[in-house]
Design an enzyme around this catalytic site. Structure first.
Site, PDB file in Angstrom:
ATOM      1  N   ASN A 195       0.856  -1.180   0.000  1.00 33.78           N
ATOM      2  CA  ASN A 195       0.000   0.000   0.000  1.00 33.78           C
ATOM      3  C   ASN A 195       0.895   1.234   0.000  1.00 33.78           C
ATOM      4  O   ASN A 195       2.125   1.130   0.125  1.00 33.78           O
ATOM      5  CB  ASN A 195      -0.978  -0.010   1.176  1.00 33.78           C
ATOM      6  CG  ASN A 195      -0.296  -0.007   2.529  1.00 33.78           C
ATOM      7  OD1 ASN A 195       0.717   0.668   2.732  1.00 33.78           O
ATOM      8  ND2 ASN A 195      -0.837  -0.775   3.472  1.00 33.78           N
ATOM      9  N   LEU A 196       0.299   2.405  -0.136  1.00 37.10           N
ATOM     10  CA  LEU A 196       1.103   3.619  -0.294  1.00 37.10           C
ATOM     11  C   LEU A 196       1.987   3.869   0.926  1.00 37.10           C
ATOM     12  O   LEU A 196       3.155   4.259   0.779  1.00 37.10           O
ATOM     13  CB  LEU A 196       0.189   4.823  -0.538  1.00 37.10           C
ATOM     14  CG  LEU A 196       0.894   6.159  -0.791  1.00 37.10           C
ATOM     15  CD1 LEU A 196       1.801   6.069  -2.015  1.00 37.10           C
ATOM     16  CD2 LEU A 196      -0.126   7.289  -0.948  1.00 37.10           C
ATOM     17  N   GLY A 197       1.452   3.635   2.122  1.00 34.54           N
ATOM     18  CA  GLY A 197       2.247   3.842   3.325  1.00 34.54           C
ATOM     19  C   GLY A 197       3.456   2.931   3.377  1.00 34.54           C
ATOM     20  O   GLY A 197       4.564   3.365   3.718  1.00 34.54           O
ATOM     21  N   GLU A 198       3.267   1.663   3.042  1.00 36.64           N
ATOM     22  CA  GLU A 198       4.375   0.702   3.029  1.00 36.64           C
ATOM     23  C   GLU A 198       5.396   1.075   1.966  1.00 36.64           C
ATOM     24  O   GLU A 198       6.610   0.981   2.181  1.00 36.64           O
ATOM     25  CB  GLU A 198       3.835  -0.703   2.780  1.00 36.64           C
ATOM     26  CG  GLU A 198       2.974  -1.255   3.912  1.00 36.64           C
ATOM     27  CD  GLU A 198       2.169  -2.472   3.512  1.00 36.64           C
ATOM     28  OE1 GLU A 198       1.798  -3.243   4.418  1.00 36.64           O
ATOM     29  OE2 GLU A 198       1.903  -2.653   2.298  1.00 36.64           O
ATOM     30  N   ASP A 264      -6.220  -8.420   1.159  1.00 38.00           N
ATOM     31  CA  ASP A 264      -6.359  -9.846   0.856  1.00 38.00           C
ATOM     32  C   ASP A 264      -7.144 -10.045  -0.434  1.00 38.00           C
ATOM     33  O   ASP A 264      -6.814 -10.902  -1.263  1.00 38.00           O
ATOM     34  CB  ASP A 264      -7.085 -10.566   1.996  1.00 38.00           C
ATOM     35  CG  ASP A 264      -6.349 -10.483   3.320  1.00 38.00           C
ATOM     36  OD1 ASP A 264      -5.118 -10.269   3.296  1.00 38.00           O
ATOM     37  OD2 ASP A 264      -6.994 -10.641   4.363  1.00 38.00           O
TER      38      ASP A 264
END
Length: 476
Positions: A195-198, A264
């Protein structure tokens, strides 16, 4: 860009990762505890759902494909419960049961569909020996087309480099839903889906699309990936591939109810589409659509093939009545995905009479939808003679469409409807008269696809030819 959902059920996927049990306690709350400033919940219902990597496998199985799941669980009751739930949903389990840890369980206390509290029951898996999991993955690999690694950072994938090398060495595409700040361990996978944060935690801030694409391509090349997919919440998704312009897809979510398990769904549907033969752009489009649907549901949820099809083609579903062949094929496909049984018959139906009506009503009772294929004017003339038909094709189709038993009416011009039937592939092919099932045009194709062929009796003493002869005799 065409997305064919009918091929998804042919896919075979192996999911490996952190397996969890999501437990929900539902109840009402109307007062504050006298012991502490917290609400008192009167629990009225308990619910258990497979979570983490198990939810990925469940998403795949819910869409009709074959899913296998490998993960580390404890030697406890919750592991037994998980295995039973998954196998009841046609997910094959390859669990490594460790005596050193409990099965990861997350208990959520819910009231009025709002989460009040979450309690986690788990121990770190990073220090335990997961060679047993590697052995189970090796046993399951031959039956898989694609491998999905679902990393929740719990430690089940503490040998992730070995798992990637093993799967790639076996010629399998490997998809990774990553966790943590070290993406180097995923080197050599086919695609990762942070995701963008990761993603920003690894490459730094990305204030705009251009920066994201530049840093994404650099990371993709460094990790030797085929592709990189960044999920961006309300901004949708961005796909980065070598030699291609970045593909930015807007979100399909109309209402966000609960984002639990959305990742998921994304990687599950992505892997499913790739295993079924779709390319990355088509697979990403399908995963993006699925994510928009699942966040509108509470908790860890799955989608059905019918929900996905309706979202994909909902504005294109055919009306009932007269229809062209291409539209009929789409309409029948949609009906089957909704679980409806489709019956098909054919004929000239030149002058509709009581025998026809009784026959069509009998045919309709064999299923949920009835398709009537009608000979066009030229083919009726070849079959019945130059003075036929009495009624032109348009009028014959209009009259048939007016019967309550008939859902769709489609014309054909060949000598037999065999080609049309092979394209439509009904669940049941019906013919009236004294035919043998194996002699009915189109029957072989229907039976080869798992359908059935039925012969029905016509009503005695009623036929179009007899009616025409009677009319001519009276006029004479």
């Amino acid at each position: 860009m065409k997305l064919d959902l009918t091929v998804l059920e042919q896919a075979r996927l192996l999911v490996v990762g952190d397996v969890m049990l999501d437990r929900y306690w539902h109840g009402g709350t109307s007062r504050i505890s006298p012991e502490a400033p917290v609400p008192v919940v009167k629990v009225g219902e308990s619910e258990d759902r497979p979570g983490g990597a198990a939810n990925v496998a469940l998403n795949i199985a819910a869409l009709g494909a074959h899913a296998a799941l490998a993960g580390v669980v404890g030697e406890d009751e919750n592991a037994d419960l998980l295995a039973a739930r998954l196998e009841a949903c046609d997910v094959s389990t390859y669990f490594y049961r460790s005596p050193e840890i409990p099965t990861i369980t997350k208990l959520r206390v819910m009231s009025r569909n709002q989460q009040l509290l979450r309690l986690d029951f788990e121990e770190s898996l990073w220090e335990i020996d997961t060679q047993g999991l590697t052995e189970r993955v090796e046993a399951a690999l031959p039956e898989a087309d694609v491998v999905i690694l679902s990393d929740y950072g719990k430690g089940s994938l503490n040998r992730v480099e070995t798992l990637i090398a093993t799967a790639r060495g076996a010629g399998k595409r490997v998809l990774v839903d990553p966790k943590g700040h070290d993406f180097a361990k995923y080197r050599g996978a086919s695609i990762i889906t942070p995701n963008l944060g990761e993603f920003e935690a690894v490459v730094g801030p990305c204030p705009d699309d251009a920066t994201l694409a530049e840093k994404g391509e650099r990371l993709r090349a460094e990790l030797e990936l085929e592709a990189l997919l960044v999920t961006r919440s309300e901004k949708g998704m961005t796909l980065i591939r070598e030699g291609h312009a970045p593909l930015h897809l807007p979100t399909h979510a109309r209402e966000v109810y609960d984002v639990t398990g959305a990742g998921d769904t994304v990687i599950g549907v992505l892997g499913l589409a790739l295993a079924a033969g779709h390319g990355y752009p088509e697979a990403i489009m399908l995963a993006n659509l699925a994510a928009g649907l699942v966040v509108a549901k509470p908790g860890t949820a799955t989608l059905s093939i019918a929900e996905l099809y309706t979202a994909l083609h909902g504005d294109k579903l055919a009306e009932f009545g007269p229809i062209e062949e291409s539209a009929l094929i789409d309409a029948v496909r949609a009906a089957k995905l909704r679980g409806e049984r489709v019956v098909m018959t054919n004929g000239c139906f030149d002058i509709l009479h009581a025998g026809h009506v009784a026959y069509l009503e009998q045919a309709k009772r064999l299923g949920d939808r009835l398709v009537v294929a009608v000979n066009d004017d030229a083919s009726v003339g070849r079959l019945k003679g130059p003075k036929r038909p009495i009624n032109a094709l348009e009028r014959r189709m209009q009259v048939l469409a007016g019967l309550s038993a008939v859902d769709w009416v489609v014309p054909f011009g060949e000598e037999t409807p065999a080609r049309l039937i092979a394209e439509v592939l009904p669940d049941v092919l019906v013919k009236g008269g004294d035919y043998r099932p194996e002699d009915i045009a189109g029957g072989e194709a229907v039976m080869a696809a798992g359908g059935e062929v039925r012969v029905l009796n016509f009503e005695d003493g009623v036929s179009t030819t007899a009616m025409i002869d009677t009319i001519l005799d009276r006029e004479g």
